[in-house]
Scaffold this motif. Sequence first.
Motif, PDB file in Angstrom:
ATOM      1  N   GLU A   1       0.834  -1.212   0.000  1.00 17.32           N
ATOM      2  CA  GLU A   1       0.000   0.000   0.000  1.00 17.32           C
ATOM      3  C   GLU A   1       0.867   1.259   0.000  1.00 17.32           C
ATOM      4  O   GLU A   1       0.587   2.232  -0.714  1.00 17.32           O
TER       5      GLU A   1
ATOM      6  N   GLU B   1       2.296   1.644  -3.486  1.00 14.25           N
ATOM      7  CA  GLU B   1       1.229   2.014  -4.422  1.00 14.25           C
ATOM      8  C   GLU B   1       0.888   3.489  -4.295  1.00 14.25           C
ATOM      9  O   GLU B   1       0.689   4.195  -5.289  1.00 14.25           O
TER      10      GLU B   1
ATOM     11  N   GLN C   1      -0.772   0.160  -9.220  1.00  9.14           N
ATOM     12  CA  GLN C   1      -1.435  -1.018  -8.650  1.00  9.14           C
ATOM     13  C   GLN C   1      -0.456  -2.176  -8.728  1.00  9.14           C
ATOM     14  O   GLN C   1       0.028  -2.529  -9.803  1.00  9.14           O
TER      15      GLN C   1
END
Length: 485
Positions: free
Chosen positions: A301, A304, A310
């Motif tokens: 995360e 990203e 992604q």
Amino acid sequence: MLKVKNTKKRKYSWITIPILVFYILCAGAANMTLWKLNILPSTYFGILAGVEIAIGVILGVMQIKKITAVLASVLSFMLGAGLLAGNLYLTQTEKMLSRVTNTKAEESTVSIYVLKDSPAQSLADVKDFKVGILTNLDYEHTKTSLKNMEEEAKVTLGTAEYNNMFTMLQELSEGKLRSIILNDAYVPVIGELEGYTWMSSEIRKVETITTTVESTAQAEAEIPENIPDSFILYISGIDTYGGLSARSRSDVNILAVVNTKSRDIFLLSTPRDYYVDFSVTGGQKDKLTHAGIYGIDTSMEALEKLYDIQIDYYLRMNFTGFIDIIDALGGIDVYSDYDFSVENVRSYAKGMNHVNGLEALAFARERYSFQEGDYQRAKNQMEVIRAVIQKCASSALLSNYTSIMEGIAGSFETSVPKEQIGELVQMQIQNTTAWNITSYTVSGTGMTGYTYSLPGQAVYVVEPSLDSVAEAKQKIQEIQEKTDE
């Protein structure tokens, strides 16, 4: 006369026919394993099966006469033995793929610690004094773990709550507090701080509880019908001595952007001390390496969010496990940009160095010898990965195949489905064009800052260079959009 002739046939056929059957069984077993692995294109598999059948028919025809039957037996035995050995290799490969793609749920371990010279040896020994507990870090999880410990040991413990980790640790070291409860993942982090190195050697556990933690990244990845034109794989190198399932710092953070059409691989390394934020922190900054404490999905995360991408899959590696692989390969050759030494391991010369497993691990983890610090370490880590891949592509892989497969299975874990790996291998067999591999490490400015995981303590961090991050984003996009040329 006919009866005599048939009797003579049986005198050698009772040996030659079973040997032929041996070949047929070995061929069938190898084909079944190969089909299960799904690494051979269907056209190639059909050709292989056809050739094996043709050979079987010829060997069968050769049973008519004694002299040709003997020759057929020799050929059948040699071919069967070769297929048997090949099947053993294929089986070992299938087991390795099953292990590395069968990702385990992450585990979080919480322990009650006392000073090394404390008389307390068990949970019952600390029931008469307070246990220090943090209220501002991992509080709910720690409370639940403490409750489970109490229920198992059938004791009730008193607690002393602290909103500052370092106040709690200071009172422990001074004897004002006789025990603390803390997530194990924080201990090596604290032990690296100036003034708190005693945490690495002067405390011990009296009770431990490990719980399985749900992770969105552990969910089974969707298997696409065809190989995607491009995908992003997050390579996470967890803390040196952590197990694969244990939540631990992520010291290696590499994104592999793969374009299967243009056959480009872009390796993007992000320094472990990069000053970022992720959902757990509530907007507060923290080191990228600390994200691993909260799970691999948190590390994904953070990346990203940093690069606005992604991530499709992850590969979690344990660099300690590389020792077994590299030793089984007979060592690897790594290139060093500098002359430097790692205490109690060896000295490395500028240029090529032949290293064993332990020496390769030290080479990949050293950073204090370099002016560029973590940036040079990132280069050395990618150099170790390159050298291992190069050695595996040589005959050294076959000379100790079983040991190497066992080492890989214990060192890697990935969310890439086994079926997808098979598709990628098939693609490589059909197209042997070399991959174009490029790499880049984002830069930043070293400074001191406060982090979510070490509240109240200023530590070294790297403030990201916006230009460097923007360049990395551009490189990712270029690889993803590149077409077959």
